[in-house]
Design a protein around this motif. Structure first.
Motif, PDB file in Angstrom:
ATOM      1  N   PRO A   1       0.817  -1.235   0.000  1.00 50.20           N
ATOM      2  CA  PRO A   1       0.000   0.000   0.000  1.00 50.20           C
ATOM      3  C   PRO A   1       0.839   1.268   0.000  1.00 50.20           C
ATOM      4  O   PRO A   1       0.342   2.331  -0.320  1.00 50.20           O
TER       5      PRO A   1
ATOM      6  N   TYR B   1      -6.768  -2.368   0.566  1.00 52.59           N
ATOM      7  CA  TYR B   1      -5.905  -1.245   0.931  1.00 52.59           C
ATOM      8  C   TYR B   1      -4.872  -0.902  -0.127  1.00 52.59           C
ATOM      9  O   TYR B   1      -4.295   0.172  -0.074  1.00 52.59           O
ATOM     10  N   SER B   2      -4.614  -1.834  -1.015  1.00 49.87           N
ATOM     11  CA  SER B   2      -3.569  -1.544  -1.994  1.00 49.87           C
ATOM     12  C   SER B   2      -4.158  -1.378  -3.392  1.00 49.87           C
ATOM     13  O   SER B   2      -4.146  -0.288  -3.957  1.00 49.87           O
TER      14      SER B   2
END
Lengths: 887, 223
Positions: free
Chosen positions: A427, A831-832
């Protein structure tokens, strides 16, 4: 390669393999599953891309409106409205400039379902299908009569546009799609009528081009003259239209569609590569087991003087042969799978990109050959490590101690640690452009994709430790005194503890398939709940004006200030929230301005999306602050996407330029960021300011979107009563209850993520099929042990319990590892990949998605345990045949 | 001739053999005696070029095995050495004839079928030529293994308890067969055995204990 090579290949490798059908079937089925999925995704991609491109092409200008080929002639320019349709009268304004050396026409393009009269088709059968109809109207060299695309002309010469209007082909133009071009204003009206767009009629775009080629004039000079005319034209448009028209070129439209295509291709390629990776891990597992069974033969050959190179050549040749057979079978499997998943893929494109009609499935020679060859090479590549380890078998008797059992090695632990590093750093690494790959014009979350791949490798690397750990725990929990009561479990645990790579294969396969299913479930579940929250806060009123979307361009009919006043004065309406919208560019990239009404209703809570605000500031306070500017700097709330795109944070100042009602640019508006708001509806990004500020700077008033508070529960009843009072307000605005809006939005969401169903289905199929084959294979591998157990007096039922416990241990370890990997994959996706690709914050690990993941794991594990046990026992009947033949 | 000087083999942390020194002239028949774990199989593996010594020198037919490449070791195993195991180590999916032909195929021998058939017939297995190895009896499997070991007429035959998994009469027959055939071929025979009866058939022997030679009676090497 000499005769010796072929003789030994046949006698010691191929022939014995053919004599063991389960080994053969398990290995080939494993390859077929991997390559089948690869083929299905490739075919589905091809079909989806073909459908997408066909649909995209239908939207691009046809006929002679493309790029100019004459060296001295400027490019054709298009005028488009950010609000969708352009009023009919605007063409008249455009035509006034003919005397200044330009030609002008209005274009309307619509996909229509049309039929031909029977007998008017070349084959004598009636045409019935979707046709892209393009109407051209204006002072250009008109075509005069309808022109059919060559593909359409092959099918029919006459189509029925409406009940009374027939179109007969007068000419044709080369195109592989079903499309036709009509000329004249009547044609445009006919299309509008046929499409049922009375409320929002108008041209889709206006096209302007120099009236004659000027080869004697340089391009720069011709452009300068043309630009001056266009500038005058823009001023003239501004006087006629509240919303300024945006200038573009056919080239830009094509480029933007190409960019979409590239992005789409990239995303599907990434999915394909992930499936190939899982397929390769599966094949690696199959190969590991396969070569373990070949060790005794290899040991004898080594003793007899075969070198390592020869052994490697033999095993690789046999692998390649099996890979080829598996690849051919995979091709057949892939064709069938494609039928299952292509619908889901197309639903996703239709929602994410543009409405896409499915073209016929098509298996190109390239895809077919690629599948078979890649199946072979993936098998070779994935099995290389196992093959190399086979060549290291000591040249001694397999029954002797010089043939060491597989040991737990340390390098997978280092690999797993490296994978964790990649996963948790993903991330923090920014997305970047990779033009050499897929020619994508947008930055891609490459670190996220690597993180996702690392999750699968992590799961693969950790599998043997996990099985050993679970087995060690059970061994410790079943000391001899306890083992007497739980004999089968105790023996299975002790055996698996020492099985090394042999036991790893099914665990890694199960974990790989399950992690994909759980990771995607966690992401989609979190997404859905985030969207549900957003809908709950943003649309909690009873009735609101509908937000319509057409080909990605908003077409909200703006209601005037007067209409808003009348709505607010209506007795059965308790209040109206009003929103003004504008499409602008900031630092060369598009975004939207949302101007919020400052007349907040005290009776109802502020219906807003979740905010990220400074400590001590409530959403209500933030909204009230929007109107309180100082020294010509006005507060604004930006969306999370906007914040991420332009790296702006609370407290930062920035400047935007709004359009005035005449179309010209207003004075720049200075803004200071109060906070940010979550937003899941658009990847463009929003800036929220006060409507009052917007009105003062642009002169534009009214609303583009409404939220109406009323006690009337039925929308039909509301419309009836409103229509009786204000007929224009029921004609100009469509009303929908917030419940219906929420339902529609979630349905759209489900369509958008339909691809995930296909992925979960593939994951289940892959995991299930390969695990079953591996379990059967590992049961077969233990044939001598079953015989020993039978000789020791175990019944056939005892053997069933042994098999079942063995499989239970693999399944338990695989499910546990699958849950860990799935949680990691979900984290990477949320999240990434998702955050970097779209700039949205998605809830992660919500109770619903966790519960769903656990259910999937439980159902997956239990089903595989049951089927694996039954398949192993009833297919192989371990010990049964040896008892009959040898005892 | 086989010559060992300070020959040692470690399987860390265990020293499985050595240091040992001996010379065995070509054509000798030597029994390798000792209890389980005394180092018999390790020594046979070193002699069979399946392991390389940890230290010391082993010279076989004028060549030091320590300096040989992987390919040269493999070639030695194929052409110069025949190995007979206690557990036969036949390829179970091949038939008797194919098992015997296997080394000949590897050596590129075009006449493999005729020679393998003759060998098996001479060992009394003429009626079992096409029988799958796994379906032969123990004695038959061991005779196939002997035929395979002799198929390329190697100069050294190594036998690791060839009668260990057979009944006494069959075991005795197998030992007799090995002694007769190697004598006839002029090959060196080194046979590890637990059986006192089998050991009594050998004039020369090496007795090992804890990896070291405790007693030996070997033919004298001609200068």
């Amino acid at each position: 390669m000499n005769t010796r090579f072929w003789k030994i290949l046949w006698a010691c490798f191929i022939k014995p393999t053919w004599k063991r059908p389960f080994l053969l079937i398990a290995s080939i089925a494993g390859i077929a599953a991997g390559t089948g999925i690869l083929c299905a995704l490739n075919m589905s991609n091809e079909r989806a891309i073909h459908s997408f491109e066909a649909s995209a092409q239908a939207l691009t200008p046809q006929g002679d409106s493309g790029t100019s080929t004459s060296p001295g002639t400027p490019q054709t320019v298009q005028w488009r409205s950010p609000r969708g349709k352009i009023a009919w009268e605007m063409l008249d304004t455009c035509l006034q400039f003919i005397s200044q050396g330009v030609q002008c026409r209005g274009v309307i393009s619509a996909p229509l379902h049309l039929k031909s009269a029977a007998g008017r088709s070349p084959e004598g059968s009636a045409f019935d299908g979707d046709v892209q109809v393009i109407g051209m109207d204006g002072g250009w060299e008109t075509l005069g009569a309808p022109a059919f695309s060559s593909a359409l002309a092959e099918k029919t010469h006459e189509l029925r546009l409406t009940a009374g209007a027939k179109i007969e082909a007068a000419s044709s133009f080369p195109s592989r799609d079903y499309s036709l071009i009509l000329s004249g204003r009547d044609a445009a009206l006919l299309i509008t009528q046929a499409r049922g767009l009375q409320g929002v009629s108008g041209y889709d775009w206006l096209e302007v081009s120099p009236s004659e080629t000027q080869e004697s004039v340089s391009l720069e000079a011709a452009n300068a003259v043309f630009e001056k005319t266009l500038a005058r034209m823009q001023l003239a448009f501004g006087k006629r239209s509240a919303i300024p028209l945006v200038r573009t070129t056919p080239q830009k439209v094509i480029e933007s569609q190409k960019a979409l295509t590239f992005t789409y291709r990239f995303n599907l390629k990434v999915l394909s590569m992930m499936s190939v990776l899982i397929g390769a891990l599966l094949v690696a597992n199959v190969a590991t087991l396969y070569f373990l069974l070949k060790r005794p033969t290899v040991a004898v050959l080594r003793q007899l003087g075969a070198s390592r190179k020869e052994i490697l050549a033999w095993v690789l040749f046999e692998q390649a042969l099996m890979g080829l057979i598996g690849g051919v079978l995979g091709l057949g499997l892939g064709v069938q799978l494609e039928k299952l998943i292509s619908g889901q893929v197309l639903r996703t494109i239709s929602d994410l990109y543009l409405k896409t009609a499915a073209t016929a499935p098509h298996l190109s020679f390239q895809t077919g050959a690629l599948t078979v060859v890649s199946g072979m090479f993936i098998f070779l590549g994935a099995g290389l490590s196992a093959a190399l380890s086979t060549t290291r078998v000591a040249p001694a008797a397999p029954g002797k101690r010089t043939v060491q059992p597989d040991k737990l090695r340390l390098w997978p632990a280092f690999l797993a640690a490296l994978c964790l590093l990649v996963i948790f750093s993903s991330p923090y690494l920014p997305p970047f452009k990779i033009p050499f790959l897929f020619e994508s014009s947008q930055a891609q979350p490459v670190a996220g994709y690597l993180g996702a791949a690392a999750v699968f490798i992590f799961s693969f690397a950790l599998s043997q430790y996990l099985l050993a750990g679970v087995s060690a725990a059970i061994t410790r929990l079943t000391p001899p005194r306890v083992a007497a009561r739980f004999t089968t479990l105790a023996i299975a645990a002790r055996r698996n503890l020492r099985s090394g790579a042999r036991g790893r294969a099914p665990v890694a396969t199960l974990a790989g398939g399950l992690s994909l299913a759980i990771g995607v479930t966690l992401m989609v579940g979190g997404f859905r709940e985030s969207l549900g929250d957003w809908l709950g806060t943003a649309f909690n009123a009873n009735i609101m004006g509908e937000v319509q979307s057409l080909q990605g361009t908003e077409t909200r009919p703006r209601i005037t200030e007067d209409q808003l006043g009348r709505l607010r004065a209506t007795p059965f309406i308790e209040g109206v929230d009003c929103l003004l919208l504008d499409d602008l560019e900031f630092r060369g990239r598009p975004f939207k301005v949302a101007a919020l009404d400052d007349a907040l209703l005290p009776k109802y809570p502020v219906p807003m999306v979740p905010f990220h605000l400074p400590d001590g500031m409530t959403p209500k306070l933030a909204l009230e602050s929007l109107t309180k500017g100082a020294e010509n700097v006005w507060p604004a709330i930006i969306s999370e996407t906007f914040s991420n795109k332009f790296k702006l944070n609370p407290g930062d100042r920035f400047e935007i330029t709004l359009h005035e009602s005449g179309g010209a640019a207003a004075a720049p508006l200075q803004l200071r960021i109060l906070g940010s708001a979550r937003e899941y509806s658009s990847e463009l990004g929003y800036v929220i300011i006060a409507r009052d500020t917007f009105k003062r700077h642009t002169g534009l008033d009214g609303c583009n979107s409404l939220r109406i508070y009323t006690q009337i529960q039925s929308s039909e009843e509301f419309i009836r009563r409103l229509g009786a009072l204000h007929p224009d307000l029921t004609r100009d605005v469509k009303y929908i209850t917030s419940h219906d809006l929420r339902t529609n939005a979630l349905r759209t969401f489900n369509d958008t993520f339909a691809i995930t169903d296909a992925l979960a289905m593939l994951a289940a199929l892959l995991g299930g099929l390969s695990l079953l084959t591996q379990l059967v294979q590992s049961t077969a591998e233990r044939a001598p042990e079953w015989l020993t157990l039978r000789r020791m007096g175990n019944t056939w039922r005892d053997l069933f319990r042994f098999c079942s416990m063995d499989i239970l241990l693999s399944v338990l370890s695989g499910v546990f590892l699958g849950l860990i990997s799935g949680v990691l994959l979900g984290w990477v996706l949320c999240y990434s990949i998702n955050y970097q690709a779209f700039g949205w914050t998605v809830k992660y690990g919500t109770p619903d998605s966790i519960l769903k993941s656990l259910k999937i794991a439980a159902v997956f594990g239990t089903t595989l345990w049951a089927f694996g046990s039954l398949a192993s026992v009833f297919v192989l009947r371990p010990g049964e045949k040896w008892r009959l033949k040898r005892e | 001739m086989i010559s060992a000087r300070a020959l040692e083999k470690y399987f860390p942390p265990v020293r499985a053999l050595g240091p040992v020194d001996f010379d065995i002239p070509a054509g000798s028949q030597v029994a390798l005696l000792g209890e389980s774990g005394s180092g018999k199989s390790t020594l046979l593996n070193l002699l069979g070029c399946m392991e390389v010594p940890s230290s010391g020198d082993l010279e076989m037919q004028g060549k030091l095995t320590r300096g040989l490449s992987e390919k040269e070791l493999a070639e030695m195993r194929l052409r110069k050495i025949g190995y007979v195991h206690q557990f036969f180590d036949l390829i179970s999916d091949l038939n008797a004839l194919e098992n015997v032909m296997l080394p000949m195929w590897m050596a590129g021998d075009a006449e493999s079928e005729t020679r393998a058939t003759d060998l098996l017939k001479s060992l009394g297995l003429g009626h079992r030529l096409t029988q799958t190895a796994s379906l032969l009896s123990g004695g038959e499997q061991q005779r196939v293994a002997i035929a395979r070991a002799l198929s390329l007429s190697p100069s050294l035959i190594l036998a690791d308890e060839p009668s260990g998994s057979l009944d006494s009469s069959t075991g005795e027959a197998v030992v007799t067969l090995l002694l007769e055939l190697t004598k006839k071929a002029g090959s060196t025979l080194i046979m590890a055995t637990h059986s006192p009866a089998a050991a009594a058939r050998f004039e020369h022997f090496i007795r090992l204990k804890d990896g070291k030679i405790v007693e030996k009676n070997l033919p004298k090497v001609k200068e």
